[in-house]
Design an enzyme around this catalytic site. Structure first.
Site, PDB file in Angstrom:
ATOM      1  N   SER A 289      39.820  -2.834  23.095  1.00 30.60           N
ATOM      2  CA  SER A 289      38.741  -3.786  22.910  1.00 30.60           C
ATOM      3  C   SER A 289      38.562  -4.731  24.090  1.00 30.60           C
ATOM      4  O   SER A 289      38.049  -4.336  25.122  1.00 30.60           O
ATOM      5  CB  SER A 289      38.979  -4.558  21.610  1.00 30.60           C
TER       6      SER A 289
ATOM      7  N   GLN B  79      32.739  -7.216  15.895  1.00 30.93           N
ATOM      8  CA  GLN B  79      32.699  -7.627  14.498  1.00 30.93           C
ATOM      9  C   GLN B  79      32.339  -9.111  14.365  1.00 30.93           C
ATOM     10  O   GLN B  79      32.638  -9.907  15.253  1.00 30.93           O
ATOM     11  CB  GLN B  79      34.062  -7.398  13.815  1.00 30.93           C
TER      12      GLN B  79
ATOM     13  N   LYS C 101      37.991   1.241  21.757  1.00 32.25           N
ATOM     14  CA  LYS C 101      37.309   0.452  20.722  1.00 32.25           C
ATOM     15  C   LYS C 101      36.142  -0.270  21.367  1.00 32.25           C
ATOM     16  O   LYS C 101      36.315  -1.172  22.168  1.00 32.25           O
ATOM     17  CB  LYS C 101      38.245  -0.560  20.072  1.00 32.25           C
TER      18      LYS C 101
END
Length: 482
Positions: free
Chosen positions: A310, A338, A334
């Site tokens: 991420s 979110q 990733k």
């Protein structure tokens, strides 16, 4: 990536963390209560749902409340409906936490940082380690990126939500988490005991290294938390005061963190006012984040591995596509963002709201960042701790023996075969190790021998001379500096 400043993102400092790594800002939505009426055997009064499209859900709710033999509390029905909706997203990074789960997380965050110290996600419906934190109980116990956790203290995690699984894994300092682990390349599950402890909150480690008469800086980032960018900037200034000729940024094993943190660090490293990342929403709208840095001061190399996820991948992609080299292993992959949304009753939703793209518009989700220079660590870096529950002896044939042979080879012994059969050469190698460390030369791997082997293995792994990826990054940086 998650998007919330207050408490949820700091869960990564706890026991384990649900993988949701780069964060925006949370929006709060007001809930609307729906009334209900009706008893068994009587015609129910149908109330119009707030949205006609939700009428079917509301009708089912009324039928269950009025006629089901097995009664459930209203809150359980509502929680179940929300969990069901989230599950249909088929997104391991979206989740719902009810009031109790939210309270448990927040109370832990506000008191002490205790747990095993690892980032986890759901991968193929299995709770999977993204990365253990540096210096954490999980790292010391030998957990590795990609390990799948099947059971905790004998309780199966099969079918659990990620939140429920995390609640099983984390716990108070000093307590044990007996984990049943499946690791790629090993045929049988392993048992790994992790003693929960305080999780280190420091996220930036800096130092220098010399090569060919030049001084190079190296900064390791273990996660991108609230104060990481400021700490990084402070350490970078100290290194620059030493007239470094280049910089190695190490995000191996870094599971990610706050978006604003990686943006701020990218702002210090990405030259020529280049793009750091793009965030693309479901309606096609894009936010493009650029650096303020005008010119490069020195060459930069970034280190990645399978545990780099991420926010780590954002930084790696930003540097790579702005002219710098990535060294190490393929990263986790990733590429989503979110948003953590608190609901009116103090439960909360974590929903994927966007995807992030590299400066050139590439989406690395489920693919990862491909290094410019791929370097594998020695095989023994992936070895599991030797179980101290079963003594390993001559003529045994098991995955534990195969793991032992991998460790012996890494420690400079010569076990001969590597297939898991404990033959005479493996026994000789064990005796040689025992002799070298003043242990009884039994040729059997008892609890004491296993403990000393594990300590020696960790020492060897932490020795910079054995870190082939770091040595490779330094070599690349030296060439770039010339």
């Amino acid at each position: 990536m998650v998007v919330k400043r207050r408490t949820f993102i700091t869960i990564i400092l706890l026991a384990v963390v649900c993988t949701s790594i780069v964060t925006l800002a949370a929006a709060k939505y007001a809930g609307q209560a729906w009334g209900s009426s009706g008893t068994a055997g009587n015609k129910q009064e149908m109330v119009t749902a707030p949205n006609p499209e939700l009428a079917k859900i509301y009708e089912a709710y009324q039928v269950i409340q009025g006629t089901a033999l097995e009664k459930r509390e209203q809150t359980k029905l509502i929680d179940g409906a929300i969990e069901g909706m989230v599950k249909t997203l088929d997104d391991p990074f979206s989740d719902y936490m009810n009031q109790k789960e939210t309270k448990d997380f927040n109370s832990s965050i506000q008191s002490t940082f205790e747990g095993i110290g690892a980032e986890v996600t759901l991968k193929n419906d299995k709770v999977t380690i993204v990365s253990p934190f540096k210096g954490s109980p999980a790292e010391r116990a030998g957990l590795r990126p990609g390990d799948q956790i099947l059971k905790v203290n004998g309780k199966s995690l099969n079918g659990m939500s990620l939140t429920d699984a995390v609640l099983q894994i984390r716990g108070p300092k000093g307590t044990k988490a007996e984990l049943e682990i499946v690791r790629a390349g090993m045929s049988d599950p392993m048992q790994i005991t992790v003693v929960r402890d305080d999780i280190p909150v420091e996220t930036v480690y800096a130092g220098t290294v010399e090569k060919d008469g030049k001084t190079y800086g190296k900064i390791e980032i273990t996660q991108f938390s609230e104060n990481t960018a400021q700490h990084f900037e402070n350490e970078l200034k100290k290194l620059e005061a030493k007239n470094i000729s280049g910089l190695i940024v190490d995000v191996r094993g870094n599971p990610g963190g706050l978006l604003k943190s990686v943006e701020a660090i990218g702002n210090l490293l990405v030259p020529n006012k280049g793009i750091i990342l793009q965030v693309q929403y479901s309606d096609g709208r894009k936010d493009i984040v650029r650096s303020d840095l005008k010119q490069a001061k020195y060459p930069v190399v970034i280190l990645t591995d399978k545990g780099s996820a991420s926010a780590s991948e954002i930084l790696a992609g930003a540097l790579q596509e702005n002219g710098y080299k990535v060294v190490g292993d393929q990263s986790f992959g990733k590429g989503t963002v979110q948003n953590t949304i608190p609901l009116e009753d103090d439960s909360q939703l974590k929903i994927t709201v966007a995807k992030w793209l590299t400066p050139k518009g590439n989406w690395i989700h489920k693919k990862g960042i491909t290094p410019d220079v791929k370097i594998n660590q020695p095989d023994y870096f992936t070895a599991a701790p030797i179980s101290d529950k079963t003594e390993l002896v001559r003529d045994m044939n098991s995955a534990d023996v195969k793991n032992l042979q991998l460790i012996l080879k890494g420690l400079g012994q010569a076990p001969g075969r590597q297939d898991g059969y404990f033959d005479s050469r493996t026994e000789t190698a064990v005796k040689a190790f025992q002799s070298l460390h003043q242990l009884p030369m039994t040729g059997r791997v008892d609890k004491k021998t296993a403990q000393v082997m594990q300590e020696e293995l960790i020492t060897r792994i932490r020795d910079p001379k054995n870190d082939l990826q770091m040595q490779g990054a330094l070599e690349v940086l030296s060439r770039e500096a010339k």
